[in-house]
Every structure is written in structure tokens, then in C-alpha cells.
Enzyme design. Structure first.
Site, PDB file in Angstrom:
ATOM      1  N   HIS A 152      48.239  38.035  31.314  1.00 16.75           N
ATOM      2  CA  HIS A 152      49.256  37.055  31.722  1.00 16.75           C
ATOM      3  C   HIS A 152      49.082  35.821  30.842  1.00 16.75           C
ATOM      4  CE1 HIS A 152      51.801  34.317  33.848  1.00 16.75           C
ATOM      5  NE2 HIS A 152      50.792  33.497  34.023  1.00 16.75           N
ATOM      6  N   ASP A 162      56.111  37.747  35.336  1.00 16.05           N
ATOM      7  CA  ASP A 162      56.540  38.170  33.997  1.00 16.05           C
ATOM      8  C   ASP A 162      57.462  39.388  34.096  1.00 16.05           C
ATOM      9  OD1 ASP A 162      54.611  36.254  32.792  1.00 16.05           O
ATOM     10  OD2 ASP A 162      53.157  37.610  33.700  1.00 16.05           O
TER      11      ASP A 162
END
Ligand code: NAX
Length: 324
Positions: free
Chosen positions: A187, A159
Site C-alpha cells: 500500500h 486502492d
């Protein structure tokens, strides 16, 4: 010669495993002068496929690769392990409730945590990639009471790298110009990529883009990038996920001044202690440290809190299922 570092990879026959193992064996995980021993853990049905990957690893004649072990027994796989990359997980299937998903993963990460507790080397470092990564890491950690809690981490580096790439493209600058990027929280789609501390050529990134782009394009593009990859590729991110796992472990071992990683909270930034949540981190002397003293405005506060709330709900759910 240096003793080889034992690196255990679970889900080794999967698509991330295939992208990951060759890079570990070539020295990119720990450094170009560190010999490695690979241990591949798979479920019985996939052991043969892992053997095929091992044949290809042999065929590379990697100078740093001192051996490969393949097993379906976590007690063997984690025996003497220095680094554990927990990639194999139970994916969410159509119609599966969150409780079922957490329970199925509890059945994987509980026993693996216990095997790590009982057999891994004293300096074991664990990175959980398999989803739901933060909560799977918590489950494994809770089954490993003899291992320092901080050795269990989950991956938000993909990410983080996605956020850098999106911002660099928007501002038409090289990725190397972007500093101090941060992913906060889980996440998952609730993650919060933060441009209020990221810097581009010494300026705060949020001041270089308009508010609407930050809110309505940047944040959702980063958070939903995994789904966009599936849509385009017909399969989920694999090489980029493997790359992020390499980055995470390399920085953990070799040090960095600023990146993102999901690590056990010490209560910093109002994140309840013990949750494995993504923070801005540095790595010094082989340990992650949460970067302190950042001012969090109302916009960021709301988003961090929402993602942390989701982590608390996941922790409650695995508690009530008796998984931790
Ligand atoms: P694959 O389905 O290709 O491979 C998973 C492998 O794990 C399979 O070979 C399976 O046999 C094995 N496995 C299942 N249970 C196991 C067990 N108990 N012990 C050992 N091995 C076991 O999935 P892949 O694309 O490689 O993705 C793996 C995981 O990474 C998934 O959970 C996925 O959701 C997660 N991801 C996490 C990301 C992150 O940023 N944290 C991004 C990429 C990826 O989506």
C-alpha cells in the site's frame, strides 16, 4: 440474544476513526444482526476527544451498540477483542527519514501486537490501516506468536475500490460491472493495480483500454490518489478509508469470491513467504485464500516485483532496527 462482538479501534479520535465508528455501531462492519461492543484506544492526549466521539455514538441510540470503552492502555483495549482495527499510527513528518518512521511505528505496533497476543479473543482478526500499513502489520504479527499469522492483514481495499471507480469512469459503466480487480504488493506508490485479470462484462479490462492509458494514466492515478485527495481536500482520505476498512472486515467475516487484501504470503506468485503483501483473494469460511493460477505476463511481473522488493526492504529495515 447473540453475545456482542468486541471491536477495538485504535486512533479512534482521528479522522478515519470519526468516519468509521458510526458505521461499525450501525452494523455495517459485521452485519445488521450482529451486536457490537466498541473499545476505543487512544494516546492520553486524545482520550478526551475520543470521549466526545463516544458521546455522539450514545446520541445515535444505535440498537446494535451494546457498550463503549475508552482507554489509553492497549492491554485493556484488546482484552477479549474479536476484531482489531489498527488505525492510529505515526505519520511521516517533514524531514523524517524512513528509518525514523519505521522506528516510531515499531514503538506503536510492537506493543499493540503483544497486547493482542496476550489478551485478545481466540478468533481475533486484525486489520492494519495506519501507514506504512503492510510493515506495521508485520511488526504487530511478529509480536503475537500465539495468534495464527494469517489473522494479521493490512488494507489495500481503498486502492482496490479506487481502481474499480477509475476504470468504471473510463469505460462509462457502473462499478457493479467491474469484476476481479486486483491490487498487488505494498500500500504505497509502488502498488500495482492489475487490469489483465479484471473483467468488464466478461471481457478482460486491459483489452478495453489503450496501453498508454493503462500505463500512464490508470496506474499512477490509482497509486497517487491519496496525494490528490490531500491536495483537493487539505486533509487525507478519511471517509473512503473508513469505508474500505468496513468492506475488508465485512468480506473477511461474511465471504467474497474476489477482492484485494494484504495478507501474509505463502510464497504464491513469487512473493517471499511471510511478507504481508496485497493479492487477489477470496474469503471462505472466515479465512482469506489467495486466488491461484493466474498467468502473470512480463509487464505485470515487473511491477509486482518492484512493489514486493519495497516490502522486502521495509522488512530488512525493521529487522535491522530490531523491531521484529
Ligand atoms: P489522524 O491523525 O486524524 O488520527 C490518528 C489518530 O491516531 C490520532 O487521534 C492519534 O492520537 C492516534 N494515535 C497515535 N498513536 C496512537 C497509539 N499509539 N495508540 C492509539 N492511538 C494513537 O489520522 P487519520 O487520517 O485517521 O489516518 C490514520 C492512519 O491511516 C494514518 O497512518 C494514515 O496514513 C493511514 N491511512 C491509510 C490508508 C490505507 O489505505 N491503508 C488510507 C488512509 C490513510 O491515509
Amino acid at each position: 440474544a447473540q453475545t456482542p462482538v468486541k471491536v477495538t479501534v485504535t486512533g479512534a479520535a482521528g479522522q478515519i476513526g470519526y468516519a468509521l465508528l458510526f458505521r461499525i455501531a450501525s452494523g455495517q462492519l459485521l452485519g445488521a444482526d450482529v451486536p457490537v461492543k466498541l473499545s476505543l484506544l487512544e494516546i492520553p492526549q486524545a482520550v478526551k476527544a475520543a470521549e466526545g466521539t463516544a458521546m455522539e455514538l450514545d446520541d445515535c441510540a444505535f440498537p446494535l451498540l451494546s457498550g463503549i470503552e475508552i482507554t489509553d492502555d492497549p492491554n485493556v483495549a484488546f482484552d477479549g477483542a474479536n476484531v482489531a482495527l489498527l488505525v492510529g499510527a505515526m505519520p511521516r513528518k517533514a524531514g523524517m527519514e524512513r528509518g525514523d518512521l519505521l522506528e516510531a511505528n515499531g514503538g506503536i505496533f510492537g506493543p499493540q501486537g503483544k497486547a493482542i497476543n496476550d489478551h485478545a479473543a481466540d478468533d481475533i482478526r486484525v486489520l492494519v490501516v495506519g501507514n506504512p500499513a503492510n510493515t506495521n502489520a508485520l511488526i504487530a504479527q511478529q509480536h503475537a506468536p500465539d495468534v495464527p499469522a494469517e489473522r494479521f492483514t493490512a488494507m489495500t481495499r481503498l486502492d482496490h475500490n479506487r481502481a474499480i471507480s477509475q476504470l468504471a469512469a473510463k469505460l462509462q459503466v457502473p462499478v457493479t460491472e467491474i469484476k476481479k480487480m486486483t491490487i498487488w504488493g505494498n500500500h504505497s506508490a509502488t502498488q500495482y493495480p492489475d487490469l489483465f485479470h479484471a473483467e468488464v462484462g466478461g471481457k478482460i479490462a486491459a483489452e478495453l483500454v489503450d496501453d498508454a492509458w493503462l500505463r500512464d494514466t490508470f496506474i499512477p492515478t490509482v497509486a497517487k490518489r491519496g496525494a490528490a485527495i490531500i491536495e483537493a481536500r487539505g486533509a487525507s482520505s478519511a471517509a473512503s478509508a473508513a469505508n474500505a476498512a468496513i468492506d475488508h472486515v465485512f468480506d473477511w467475516v461474511n465471504g467474497t469470491e474476489w477482492t484485494s487484501a494484504a495478507i501474509p504470503s505463502d510464497g504464491s506468485y513469487g512473493v517471499p513467504e511471510g511478507l504481508i503483501s496485497s493479492f487477489p483473494v477470496a474469503s471462505r469460511n472466515g479465512r482469506w485464500e489467495i486466488i491461484q493460477g493466474l498467468e502473470i505476463d512480463a509487464f505485470s511481473r515487473e511491477r509486482i516485483d518492484a512493489s514486493v522488493r519495497e516490502l522486502e526492504e521495509e522488512r530488512e529495515a525493521v529487522r535491522s532496527l530490531g523491531l521484529i
